[in-house]
Design an enzyme around this catalytic site. Structure first.
Site, mmCIF file in Angstrom:
data_model
loop_
_atom_site.group_PDB
_atom_site.id
_atom_site.type_symbol
_atom_site.label_atom_id
_atom_site.label_comp_id
_atom_site.label_asym_id
_atom_site.label_seq_id
_atom_site.Cartn_x
_atom_site.Cartn_y
_atom_site.Cartn_z
ATOM 1 N NE ARG A 13 41.488 33.058 33.723
ATOM 2 C CZ ARG A 13 40.713 34.207 33.489
ATOM 3 N NH1 ARG A 13 41.393 35.136 32.846
ATOM 4 N NH2 ARG A 13 39.317 34.113 33.794
ATOM 5 C CE1 TYR A 98 28.393 33.328 42.241
ATOM 6 C CE2 TYR A 98 29.884 34.286 40.350
ATOM 7 C CZ TYR A 98 28.971 33.463 40.829
ATOM 8 O OH TYR A 98 28.256 32.841 39.913
ATOM 9 C CG ASP A 100 35.639 35.409 42.338
ATOM 10 O OD1 ASP A 100 34.377 35.617 42.520
ATOM 11 O OD2 ASP A 100 36.078 34.518 41.792
ATOM 12 C CD GLU A 148 27.232 29.406 33.035
ATOM 13 O OE1 GLU A 148 28.595 29.794 32.978
ATOM 14 O OE2 GLU A 148 26.244 30.038 33.114
ATOM 15 C CG ASN A 163 24.518 34.900 36.004
ATOM 16 O OD1 ASN A 163 23.875 35.703 36.958
ATOM 17 N ND2 ASN A 163 24.791 33.525 36.322
ATOM 18 C CG ASN A 221 38.114 35.315 37.178
ATOM 19 O OD1 ASN A 221 37.679 34.480 37.901
ATOM 20 N ND2 ASN A 221 37.328 36.051 36.266
ATOM 21 C CE LYS A 345 61.930 50.819 70.809
ATOM 22 N NZ LYS A 345 62.779 49.531 71.346
ATOM 23 C CG ASN A 380 67.323 51.285 72.579
ATOM 24 O OD1 ASN A 380 68.252 51.009 71.958
ATOM 25 N ND2 ASN A 380 66.329 51.100 72.334
ATOM 26 C CB SER A 399 76.937 67.317 66.826
ATOM 27 O OG SER A 399 76.203 68.465 66.738
HETATM 28 C C1 UD1 Z 1 29.775 31.804 36.757
HETATM 29 C C2 UD1 Z 1 28.369 31.672 36.374
HETATM 30 C C3 UD1 Z 1 28.213 32.447 35.075
HETATM 31 C C4 UD1 Z 1 28.649 33.943 35.613
HETATM 32 C C5 UD1 Z 1 29.847 34.307 35.927
HETATM 33 C C6 UD1 Z 1 29.788 35.477 36.660
HETATM 34 C C7 UD1 Z 1 27.694 29.243 36.807
HETATM 35 C C8 UD1 Z 1 27.513 27.871 36.098
HETATM 36 N N1 UD1 Z 1 27.941 30.186 35.952
HETATM 37 O O1 UD1 Z 1 30.559 31.495 35.754
HETATM 38 O O2 UD1 Z 1 26.647 32.363 34.536
HETATM 39 O O3 UD1 Z 1 28.392 34.729 34.188
HETATM 40 O O4 UD1 Z 1 29.716 33.225 37.033
HETATM 41 O O5 UD1 Z 1 31.186 35.729 36.801
HETATM 42 O O6 UD1 Z 1 27.400 29.533 37.850
HETATM 43 N N2 UD1 Z 1 32.849 28.175 42.999
HETATM 44 C C9 UD1 Z 1 32.683 27.488 44.140
HETATM 45 N N3 UD1 Z 1 32.454 26.055 43.985
HETATM 46 C C10 UD1 Z 1 32.530 25.654 42.703
HETATM 47 C C11 UD1 Z 1 32.603 26.596 41.720
HETATM 48 C C12 UD1 Z 1 32.565 27.843 41.675
HETATM 49 O O7 UD1 Z 1 32.506 27.859 45.099
HETATM 50 O O8 UD1 Z 1 32.430 24.403 42.534
HETATM 51 C C13 UD1 Z 1 32.470 29.838 43.432
HETATM 52 C C14 UD1 Z 1 33.856 30.148 42.790
HETATM 53 O O9 UD1 Z 1 34.970 30.450 44.013
HETATM 54 C C15 UD1 Z 1 33.428 31.695 42.272
HETATM 55 C C16 UD1 Z 1 32.210 31.549 42.001
HETATM 56 O O10 UD1 Z 1 31.668 30.290 42.657
HETATM 57 O O11 UD1 Z 1 33.470 32.930 43.558
HETATM 58 C C17 UD1 Z 1 32.068 31.699 40.475
HETATM 59 O O12 UD1 Z 1 32.876 30.594 39.861
HETATM 60 P P1 UD1 Z 1 33.507 30.545 38.594
HETATM 61 O O13 UD1 Z 1 34.267 29.436 38.192
HETATM 62 O O14 UD1 Z 1 34.097 31.873 38.367
HETATM 63 O O15 UD1 Z 1 32.399 30.667 37.625
HETATM 64 P P2 UD1 Z 1 32.107 30.911 35.945
HETATM 65 O O16 UD1 Z 1 32.221 29.826 35.464
HETATM 66 O O17 UD1 Z 1 33.005 32.142 35.839
HETATM 67 CA CA CA Z 2 34.533 33.790 37.584
#
Ligand code: UD1
Ligand code: CA
Length: 453
Positions: A13, A98, A100, A148, A163, A221, A345, A380, A399
């Protein structure tokens, strides 16, 4: 403690070719903020799981304390954590962050670890709108599992405790739990969240802790969420500056992309951007709409509006701008005045010297008490090499003067307006290269020819 940062996801996204965790917040990649917070916890290892965007993510971070685990393909958060396992010390707990979720605070993580003890700790929060998140399923008050959104029943979707994704896990047990994960779910992924039910089944305690503020666990996101978190970050920073005594004309209109250190009684007007490391001395005032990067400003100096200052060292009680540009390698001593449309500069300007209007001063050493007239240019660059200009103390430059470097103007010299200086000007004398003024007798202005004539 082990810290694992999950950062392999794509970030569809964001609609960008840049991997999501490399998008900047306050001028630095999202992931850099998480790494900083992780470092603050002094863990034994920081392992980052990367994948989408390939090596561009590890290449951005060259620090030797980071361990990288590639996840390819990306089969879910549980699969992601499994890639980090070989790098983790089984005897210490593992904290999952995470890449992000950039604004999580170290205090919150410390409280989470405390709550977890030797068991599992989950960072959860109650949201008015829990849509999209994994829900915490409890019975008789105790956490049983996480479901989920896409797998949840209607009743489970009404649960508001979610979560955040951030959790701490006993590493030795984790190995078995991850090995037993299945991907029989709505997204055909290996969910890290399923380890909670596994922990409960193994009679390992599962405790929850809450963050101090909702924004701590907010993820990025989309560009809109990125902009929202940027403002949260900036408002927090503005509040901290005001707490220290800085006067901000509007805390909602200041951007710090790096560090800003302020002494007492600093005033900052609206829409200023500070980048890199900026240090403002006591009583410094910064006008509206300035961009200031890697600059040190001495006490009592006034920066007027619309200045662009980059890698300059500015002394005390100077007056800069409006509309001044200081480029890298500029050093100004005290009480220097640099006025509108003046560019400086790689030059050193000594005390009380002034260039108040429309000038270019490059690769120049300027003494003290020098006056540089409007429209003065140091030439320069000869097309191939840069040369230096030296202007000694107490020089007055008329000037519209060009100083063709390399050239030196001796102490106390005066250059007449319109001079093109190609040879050194001796000290104490007037040097002038202008042609003599003449008046042409009987000269007539041309007149426009008649149409069709
Ligand atoms: C996940 C959680 C959810 C929680 C939410 C919070 C799981 C199954 N679900 O969901 O319970 O409420 O985060 O934001 O964990 N990533 C990887 N590899 C992968 C998939 C994801 O490194 O294969 C990383 C992503 O880069 C990101 C983080 O894991 O930093 C979360 O991934 P994302 O896909 O955003 O999880 P959600 O489905 O939002
Ligand atoms: Ca997410």
């Amino acid at each position: 403690m082990n810290v694992v940062i999950l950062a392999a996801g794509q970030g569809k996204r964001m609609h960008s070719d840049t991997p999501k965790v490399l998008h900047p917040l306050a001028g630095r990649p999202l992931l850099a903020h998480v790494i900083d917070t992780a470092r603050g916890l002094r863990p034994g290892v920081i392992c980052i799981v990367y994948g989408h965007g390939g090596d561009s993510v590890p290449r951005t971070f060259s620090q030797p304390d980071l361990v990288w685990a590639r996840q390819e393909p990306q089969l879910g958060t549980g699969h992601a954590l499994a890639q980090a396992l070989p790098h983790l010390d089984p005897k210490s707990p593992t904290l999952v962050l995470y890449g992000d979720v950039p604004l999580i605070r170290a205090e919150t993580l410390a409280a989470l670890c405390q709550a977890a003890g030797k068991g599992v700790g989950l960072l959860t929060i109650e949201l008015d709108d829990p849509h999209g998140y994994g829900r915490i399923v409890r019975s008789r008050g105790k956490i049983r599992r996480i479901v989920e959104e896409k797998d949840a029943s209607k009743a489970e979707r009404t649960l508001c405790e979610i979560n955040t994704g951030i959790m701490v896990l006993p590493t030795a047990r984790l190995k078995g739990w991850l090995a037993r994960l299945q991907n029989r779910n709505a997204q055909k992924e290996y969910y890290l969240t399923d380890v909670i039910a596994a922990a409960v089944a193994d009679k390992v305690s599962v405790s929850a802790a809450a963050p101090g503020a909702v924004w701590e666990t907010a993820g990025v996101n989309s560009k809109s969420q990125l902009a929202q978190l940027e403002r949260v970050y900036q408002l927090n920073l503005a509040a901290a500056l005001m707490e220290q005594g800085v006067t901000l004309a509007d805390p909602g209109r200041v951007d710090v992309r790096g560090s800003l250190a302020c002494a007492r009684d600093v005033f900052i007007d609206v829409n200023c951007v500070f980048e890199g490391d900026v240090v403002l001395g006591a009583g410094v005032s910064v006008g509206a709409h300035c961009v200031i990067r890697n600059v040190k400003i001495g006490a009592g100096t006034r920066i007027e509006s619309f200045c662009h200052l980059d890698a300059a060292d500015i002394g005390a009680r100077c007056r800069i701008g409006p509309y001044a540009r200081l480029r890298p390698g500029t050093t100004l001593a005290e009480e220097v005045h640099i006025g509108n449309f003046v560019e400086v500069k790689a030059s050193q300007i000594a005390a009380r010297s002034k260039a108040n209007h429309l000038a270019y001063v490059g690769d120049t050493t300027v003494g003290s008490d020098v006056n540089i007239g409007a429209g003065t240019i140091t030439c320069n660059y000869d097309g191939a090499n840069k040369h230096r200009t030296i202007i000694e103390d107490d020089v007055h430059i008329g000037s519209d003067t060009q100083l063709v470097a390399p050239v030196r103007v001796g102490k106390g010299a005066t250059l007449g307006a319109g001079t093109t200086l190609t040879k050194d000007a001796p000290a104490g004398a007037l040097t002038i290269s202008r042609a003599k003024q003449v008046t042409v007798p009987g000269w007539k202005r041309p007149v426009k020819k008649k149409q069709g004539a």
